[in-house]
Write a protein that holds these residues in place. Structure first.
Motif, PDB file in Angstrom:
ATOM      1  N   ASP A 134       0.840  -1.193   0.000  1.00 54.45           N
ATOM      2  CA  ASP A 134       0.000   0.000   0.000  1.00 54.45           C
ATOM      3  C   ASP A 134       0.877   1.247   0.000  1.00 54.45           C
ATOM      4  N   ASP A 135       0.599   2.165  -0.906  1.00 55.06           N
ATOM      5  CA  ASP A 135       1.283   3.467  -0.928  1.00 55.06           C
ATOM      6  C   ASP A 135       2.800   3.333  -0.837  1.00 55.06           C
ATOM      7  N   LEU A 136       3.365   2.545  -1.729  1.00 54.76           N
ATOM      8  CA  LEU A 136       4.819   2.373  -1.839  1.00 54.76           C
ATOM      9  C   LEU A 136       5.472   1.739  -0.619  1.00 54.76           C
ATOM     10  N   ARG A 137       4.711   1.012   0.218  1.00 59.98           N
ATOM     11  CA  ARG A 137       5.309   0.283   1.337  1.00 59.98           C
ATOM     12  C   ARG A 137       4.463  -0.937   1.654  1.00 59.98           C
ATOM     13  N   PHE A 138       5.116  -1.894   2.273  1.00 57.08           N
ATOM     14  CA  PHE A 138       4.434  -3.133   2.640  1.00 57.08           C
ATOM     15  C   PHE A 138       3.734  -2.965   3.975  1.00 57.08           C
ATOM     16  N   THR A 139       2.555  -3.530   4.079  1.00 59.71           N
ATOM     17  CA  THR A 139       1.872  -3.618   5.372  1.00 59.71           C
ATOM     18  C   THR A 139       1.638  -5.097   5.643  1.00 59.71           C
ATOM     19  N   VAL A 189       8.071  -5.896   9.757  1.00 60.56           N
ATOM     20  CA  VAL A 189       7.352  -6.175   8.508  1.00 60.56           C
ATOM     21  C   VAL A 189       8.351  -6.496   7.402  1.00 60.56           C
ATOM     22  N   ALA A 190       9.392  -5.689   7.289  1.00 66.06           N
ATOM     23  CA  ALA A 190      10.404  -5.918   6.254  1.00 66.06           C
ATOM     24  C   ALA A 190      11.124  -7.248   6.485  1.00 66.06           C
ATOM     25  N   LYS A 191      11.455  -7.544   7.736  1.00 65.92           N
ATOM     26  CA  LYS A 191      12.168  -8.790   8.035  1.00 65.92           C
ATOM     27  C   LYS A 191      11.329 -10.012   7.703  1.00 65.92           C
ATOM     28  N   ILE A 192      10.077 -10.012   8.106  1.00 63.09           N
ATOM     29  CA  ILE A 192       9.208 -11.160   7.843  1.00 63.09           C
ATOM     30  C   ILE A 192       8.948 -11.303   6.350  1.00 63.09           C
ATOM     31  N   ARG A 193       8.779 -10.178   5.651  1.00 59.76           N
ATOM     32  CA  ARG A 193       8.583 -10.228   4.200  1.00 59.76           C
ATOM     33  C   ARG A 193       9.801 -10.853   3.518  1.00 59.76           C
ATOM     34  N   ARG A 194      11.006 -10.416   3.926  1.00 61.10           N
ATOM     35  CA  ARG A 194      12.238 -10.988   3.344  1.00 61.10           C
ATOM     36  C   ARG A 194      12.337 -12.478   3.646  1.00 61.10           C
ATOM     37  N   ASN A 195      12.001 -12.882   4.873  1.00 60.19           N
ATOM     38  CA  ASN A 195      12.054 -14.299   5.237  1.00 60.19           C
ATOM     39  C   ASN A 195      11.104 -15.121   4.374  1.00 60.19           C
ATOM     40  N   LYS A 196       9.883 -14.612   4.172  1.00 63.53           N
ATOM     41  CA  LYS A 196       8.902 -15.337   3.351  1.00 63.53           C
ATOM     42  C   LYS A 196       9.379 -15.457   1.906  1.00 63.53           C
ATOM     43  N   GLU A 197       9.932 -14.378   1.358  1.00 66.30           N
ATOM     44  CA  GLU A 197      10.443 -14.411  -0.012  1.00 66.30           C
ATOM     45  C   GLU A 197      11.614 -15.383  -0.131  1.00 66.30           C
ATOM     46  N   ARG A 198      12.525 -15.349   0.851  1.00 65.27           N
ATOM     47  CA  ARG A 198      13.679 -16.258   0.835  1.00 65.27           C
ATOM     48  C   ARG A 198      13.229 -17.712   0.928  1.00 65.27           C
ATOM     49  N   ASP A 199      12.260 -18.008   1.811  1.00 64.23           N
ATOM     50  CA  ASP A 199      11.745 -19.372   1.948  1.00 64.23           C
ATOM     51  C   ASP A 199      11.165 -19.869   0.631  1.00 64.23           C
ATOM     52  N   LYS A 200      10.379 -19.023  -0.017  1.00 63.40           N
ATOM     53  CA  LYS A 200       9.750 -19.411  -1.288  1.00 63.40           C
ATOM     54  C   LYS A 200      10.806 -19.687  -2.358  1.00 63.40           C
ATOM     55  N   GLU A 201      11.825 -18.829  -2.432  1.00 62.70           N
ATOM     56  CA  GLU A 201      12.891 -19.001  -3.417  1.00 62.70           C
ATOM     57  C   GLU A 201      13.703 -20.274  -3.156  1.00 62.70           C
ATOM     58  N   GLU A 202      14.023 -20.548  -1.885  1.00 62.78           N
ATOM     59  CA  GLU A 202      14.792 -21.752  -1.552  1.00 62.78           C
ATOM     60  C   GLU A 202      14.000 -23.008  -1.900  1.00 62.78           C
ATOM     61  N   GLN A 203      12.703 -23.013  -1.623  1.00 64.60           N
ATOM     62  CA  GLN A 203      11.885 -24.184  -1.938  1.00 64.60           C
ATOM     63  C   GLN A 203      11.736 -24.352  -3.445  1.00 64.60           C
ATOM     64  N   ARG A 204      11.679 -23.246  -4.178  1.00 67.42           N
ATOM     65  CA  ARG A 204      11.622 -23.328  -5.644  1.00 67.42           C
ATOM     66  C   ARG A 204      12.921 -23.943  -6.184  1.00 67.42           C
ATOM     67  N   ARG A 205      14.049 -23.530  -5.644  1.00 64.34           N
ATOM     68  CA  ARG A 205      15.337 -24.085  -6.085  1.00 64.34           C
ATOM     69  C   ARG A 205      15.452 -25.566  -5.741  1.00 64.34           C
ATOM     70  N   LEU A 206      14.987 -25.954  -4.556  1.00 64.75           N
ATOM     71  CA  LEU A 206      15.013 -27.366  -4.174  1.00 64.75           C
ATOM     72  C   LEU A 206      14.123 -28.191  -5.104  1.00 64.75           C
ATOM     73  N   ALA A 207      12.960 -27.667  -5.455  1.00 67.49           N
ATOM     74  CA  ALA A 207      12.058 -28.377  -6.364  1.00 67.49           C
ATOM     75  C   ALA A 207      12.697 -28.545  -7.738  1.00 67.49           C
ATOM     76  N   GLN A 208      13.420 -27.537  -8.207  1.00 66.99           N
ATOM     77  CA  GLN A 208      14.123 -27.651  -9.484  1.00 66.99           C
ATOM     78  C   GLN A 208      15.193 -28.727  -9.436  1.00 66.99           C
ATOM     79  N   MET A 209      15.750 -28.961  -8.249  1.00 72.01           N
ATOM     80  CA  MET A 209      16.771 -29.994  -8.079  1.00 72.01           C
ATOM     81  C   MET A 209      16.152 -31.376  -7.880  1.00 72.01           C
ATOM     82  N   GLY A 210      14.820 -31.443  -7.835  1.00 70.94           N
ATOM     83  CA  GLY A 210      14.141 -32.725  -7.701  1.00 70.94           C
ATOM     84  C   GLY A 210      13.794 -33.106  -6.274  1.00 70.94           C
TER      85      GLY A 210
END
Length: 178
Positions: free
Chosen positions: A77-82, A100-121
């Protein structure tokens, strides 16, 4: 307002561990008693999963609800995360933008790591801290064992092919009565 001083809050937050947490130990002990063998925090895999079961080609992440933002709504919202609190994840009122920023970064990192693991099988399973409360624990852990067995059966399924090329499958004779 926070009742603790900045130094006290820093000491409390610094004492929180990332390995061998109580929820992780519950899952580890339960799996070990059921005969599932695993390795801890595998360094060569993205995200260093809490548990790695090579036989099942599965990584298990045991996440704390607060640190990984379980059931929180991230909105832009309005150029910032809530972020909105959930039943198991209460966002602190002090220094809210930092959390808010820390939890958002953690969620994004978790999603990216799981995507990479899935690509590895690899299969990825996330067990949340709130799902390990005594009222839900047995159901959650039984579901985890069921999922692991289902993954193993899927990965080791034998392809059913006709005996000779060009032939259709003939029904096999019964060896015994039903």
């Amino acid at each position: 307002m926070d009742r603790l001083t900045a130094e006290q809050r820093h000491t409390n937050m610094a004492a929180i561990r990332s390995k061998d947490t109580k929820p992780e130990m519950i899952v580890r002990r339960w799996l070990w008693r059921r005969g599932f063998r695993y390795r801890l925090n595998h360094r060569r895999l993205p995200g260093h999963p809490d548990l790695v079961l090579r036989k099942y080609r599965t990584c298990i992440f045991v996440n704390g609800c607060f640190w990984h933002g379980h059931h929180v709504d991230l909105q832009f919202d309005d150029l910032r995360f809530t972020i909105g609190s959930s039943a198991c994840c209460k966002i602190p009122k002090t220094n809210r933008e930092f959390w808010v920023a820390k939890i958002r970064r953690n969620k994004e990192r978790d999603k990216e790591e799981q995507r990479r693991l899935a690509q590895m099988g690899w299969h990825c399973i996330t067990v949340w801290e709130c799902e390990l409360k005594p009222s839900k624990r047995e159901e959650t852990l039984e579901s985890l064992a069921f999922t692991l067995n289902h993954i193993w059966l899927q990965d080791h399924q034998v392809a059913h092919l006709p005996m000779h090329a060009g032939e259709e499958e003939a029904p096999m004779p019964m060896a015994a009565e039903e």
